[in-house]
Design a protein around this motif. Structure first.
Motif, PDB file in Angstrom:
ATOM      1  N   ALA A   1       5.554   1.168  -4.657  1.00 47.04           N
ATOM      2  CA  ALA A   1       5.568  -0.406  -4.447  1.00 47.04           C
ATOM      3  C   ALA A   1       5.293  -0.324  -2.831  1.00 47.04           C
ATOM      4  O   ALA A   1       4.732  -1.100  -2.200  1.00 47.04           O
ATOM      5  N   GLU A   2       6.280   0.609  -2.185  1.00 48.63           N
ATOM      6  CA  GLU A   2       6.413   0.517  -0.545  1.00 48.63           C
ATOM      7  C   GLU A   2       4.928   1.285  -0.239  1.00 48.63           C
ATOM      8  O   GLU A   2       4.529   0.649   0.837  1.00 48.63           O
ATOM      9  N   LYS A   3       4.358   2.142  -0.677  1.00 50.45           N
ATOM     10  CA  LYS A   3       3.403   2.537  -0.275  1.00 50.45           C
ATOM     11  C   LYS A   3       2.180   1.741  -0.378  1.00 50.45           C
ATOM     12  O   LYS A   3       1.154   1.777   0.528  1.00 50.45           O
ATOM     13  N   LYS A   4       2.203   0.886  -1.399  1.00 47.41           N
ATOM     14  CA  LYS A   4       1.104  -0.086  -1.738  1.00 47.41           C
ATOM     15  C   LYS A   4       1.055  -0.963  -0.661  1.00 47.41           C
ATOM     16  O   LYS A   4       0.340  -1.548  -0.339  1.00 47.41           O
ATOM     17  N   ALA A   5       2.383  -1.711  -0.196  1.00 48.34           N
ATOM     18  CA  ALA A   5       2.499  -2.498   0.767  1.00 48.34           C
ATOM     19  C   ALA A   5       2.232  -1.993   1.999  1.00 48.34           C
ATOM     20  O   ALA A   5       1.253  -2.758   2.711  1.00 48.34           O
ATOM     21  N   ARG A   6       2.354  -0.825   2.504  1.00 48.01           N
ATOM     22  CA  ARG A   6       2.116  -0.424   3.766  1.00 48.01           C
ATOM     23  C   ARG A   6       0.285  -0.212   3.703  1.00 48.01           C
ATOM     24  O   ARG A   6      -0.275  -0.540   4.803  1.00 48.01           O
ATOM     25  N   ALA A   7      -0.217   0.300   2.541  1.00 46.62           N
ATOM     26  CA  ALA A   7      -1.542   0.477   2.651  1.00 46.62           C
ATOM     27  C   ALA A   7      -2.320  -1.000   2.710  1.00 46.62           C
ATOM     28  O   ALA A   7      -3.402  -1.173   3.421  1.00 46.62           O
ATOM     29  N   ASP A   8      -1.796  -1.988   2.060  1.00 49.90           N
ATOM     30  CA  ASP A   8      -2.184  -3.385   2.204  1.00 49.90           C
ATOM     31  C   ASP A   8      -2.096  -3.842   3.845  1.00 49.90           C
ATOM     32  O   ASP A   8      -3.235  -4.258   4.251  1.00 49.90           O
ATOM     33  N   GLN A   9      -1.086  -3.599   4.556  1.00 51.77           N
ATOM     34  CA  GLN A   9      -0.740  -4.048   5.794  1.00 51.77           C
ATOM     35  C   GLN A   9      -2.006  -3.252   6.538  1.00 51.77           C
ATOM     36  O   GLN A   9      -2.614  -3.715   7.495  1.00 51.77           O
ATOM     37  N   ASN A  10      -2.310  -1.914   6.434  1.00 51.78           N
ATOM     38  CA  ASN A  10      -3.093  -0.990   7.201  1.00 51.78           C
ATOM     39  C   ASN A  10      -4.514  -1.544   6.722  1.00 51.78           C
ATOM     40  O   ASN A  10      -5.397  -1.561   7.658  1.00 51.78           O
ATOM     41  N   ALA A  11      -4.913  -2.013   5.513  1.00 51.84           N
ATOM     42  CA  ALA A  11      -6.196  -2.316   5.150  1.00 51.84           C
ATOM     43  C   ALA A  11      -6.593  -3.926   6.157  1.00 51.84           C
ATOM     44  O   ALA A  11      -7.580  -3.944   6.491  1.00 51.84           O
ATOM     45  N   VAL A  12      -5.663  -4.702   6.146  1.00 53.11           N
ATOM     46  CA  VAL A  12      -5.835  -5.766   6.937  1.00 53.11           C
ATOM     47  C   VAL A  12      -5.752  -5.565   8.394  1.00 53.11           C
ATOM     48  O   VAL A  12      -6.579  -6.191   9.050  1.00 53.11           O
ATOM     49  N   LYS A  13      -5.098  -4.687   8.936  1.00 52.06           N
ATOM     50  CA  LYS A  13      -5.069  -4.448  10.308  1.00 52.06           C
ATOM     51  C   LYS A  13      -6.199  -3.451  10.744  1.00 52.06           C
ATOM     52  O   LYS A  13      -6.847  -3.896  12.027  1.00 52.06           O
ATOM     53  N   PHE A  14      -6.635  -2.374  10.042  1.00 53.19           N
ATOM     54  CA  PHE A  14      -7.580  -1.657  10.670  1.00 53.19           C
ATOM     55  C   PHE A  14      -9.071  -1.781   9.843  1.00 53.19           C
ATOM     56  O   PHE A  14      -9.983  -1.226   9.877  1.00 53.19           O
TER      57      PHE A  14
ATOM     58  N   ASN B   1      16.660   4.971 -16.213  1.00 54.28           N
ATOM     59  CA  ASN B   1      16.130   6.275 -15.641  1.00 54.28           C
ATOM     60  C   ASN B   1      15.959   5.973 -14.270  1.00 54.28           C
ATOM     61  O   ASN B   1      15.023   5.379 -13.775  1.00 54.28           O
ATOM     62  N   LEU B   2      16.909   6.592 -13.316  1.00 53.31           N
ATOM     63  CA  LEU B   2      16.894   6.411 -11.985  1.00 53.31           C
ATOM     64  C   LEU B   2      15.652   6.979 -11.296  1.00 53.31           C
ATOM     65  O   LEU B   2      15.283   6.675 -10.188  1.00 53.31           O
ATOM     66  N   ASN B   3      14.937   8.366 -11.826  1.00 53.10           N
ATOM     67  CA  ASN B   3      14.021   8.742 -11.093  1.00 53.10           C
ATOM     68  C   ASN B   3      12.879   7.775 -11.519  1.00 53.10           C
ATOM     69  O   ASN B   3      11.966   7.680 -10.478  1.00 53.10           O
ATOM     70  N   ARG B   4      12.550   7.082 -12.396  1.00 56.23           N
ATOM     71  CA  ARG B   4      11.450   6.118 -12.708  1.00 56.23           C
ATOM     72  C   ARG B   4      11.824   5.033 -11.583  1.00 56.23           C
ATOM     73  O   ARG B   4      10.842   4.761 -10.905  1.00 56.23           O
ATOM     74  N   PHE B   5      12.823   4.414 -11.364  1.00 56.25           N
ATOM     75  CA  PHE B   5      13.103   3.536 -10.649  1.00 56.25           C
ATOM     76  C   PHE B   5      12.742   3.716  -9.145  1.00 56.25           C
ATOM     77  O   PHE B   5      12.164   3.103  -8.503  1.00 56.25           O
ATOM     78  N   ARG B   6      13.160   4.999  -8.986  1.00 56.16           N
ATOM     79  CA  ARG B   6      12.926   5.625  -7.219  1.00 56.16           C
ATOM     80  C   ARG B   6      11.446   5.683  -7.243  1.00 56.16           C
ATOM     81  O   ARG B   6      10.997   5.097  -6.146  1.00 56.16           O
ATOM     82  N   LYS B   7      10.779   6.156  -8.084  1.00 50.44           N
ATOM     83  CA  LYS B   7       9.268   6.451  -8.162  1.00 50.44           C
ATOM     84  C   LYS B   7       8.680   5.058  -8.035  1.00 50.44           C
ATOM     85  O   LYS B   7       7.624   4.921  -7.077  1.00 50.44           O
ATOM     86  N   GLU B   8       8.923   4.174  -8.968  1.00 50.14           N
ATOM     87  CA  GLU B   8       8.063   2.864  -8.762  1.00 50.14           C
ATOM     88  C   GLU B   8       8.396   2.235  -7.260  1.00 50.14           C
ATOM     89  O   GLU B   8       7.484   1.580  -6.968  1.00 50.14           O
ATOM     90  N   LYS B   9       9.416   2.213  -7.076  1.00 52.29           N
ATOM     91  CA  LYS B   9       9.925   1.673  -5.421  1.00 52.29           C
ATOM     92  C   LYS B   9       9.079   2.326  -4.421  1.00 52.29           C
ATOM     93  O   LYS B   9       8.548   1.356  -3.738  1.00 52.29           O
ATOM     94  N   ALA B  10       9.069   3.528  -4.491  1.00 57.12           N
ATOM     95  CA  ALA B  10       8.356   4.418  -3.637  1.00 57.12           C
ATOM     96  C   ALA B  10       6.815   3.958  -3.454  1.00 57.12           C
ATOM     97  O   ALA B  10       6.005   3.662  -2.652  1.00 57.12           O
TER      98      ALA B  10
END
Length: 62
Positions: free
Chosen positions: A17-30, A6-15
């Motif tokens: 994961a990227e959002k979580k990684a960005r949030a983790d970086q911001n938590a460390v930074k700010f 299911n490509l939609n599921r794959f796309r959403k899971e990837k998004a």
């Protein structure tokens, strides 16, 4: 034959994961820890009490 993907599921899971990684970086930074926030709040409250104790008329607090 391979299992259908299911490509939609794959796309959403990837998004997600990227959002979580960005949030983790911001938590460390700010971000600040709970202890830091608590310390700052207690210092601010202490400063307000100290200033109020030195007022000539405590009822004129703005």
């Amino acid at each position: 034959m391979a299992e259908p993907v299911n490509l939609n599921r794959f796309r959403k899971e990837k998004a997600r994961a990227e959002k979580k990684a960005r949030a983790d970086q911001n938590a460390v930074k700010f971000g600040r820890t709970k202890a830091e926030k608590s310390r700052d709040k207690s210092r601010k409250d202490q400063e307000i009490r100290r200033l109020d104790d030195h007022r000539s008329d405590p009822e004129k607090r703005d």
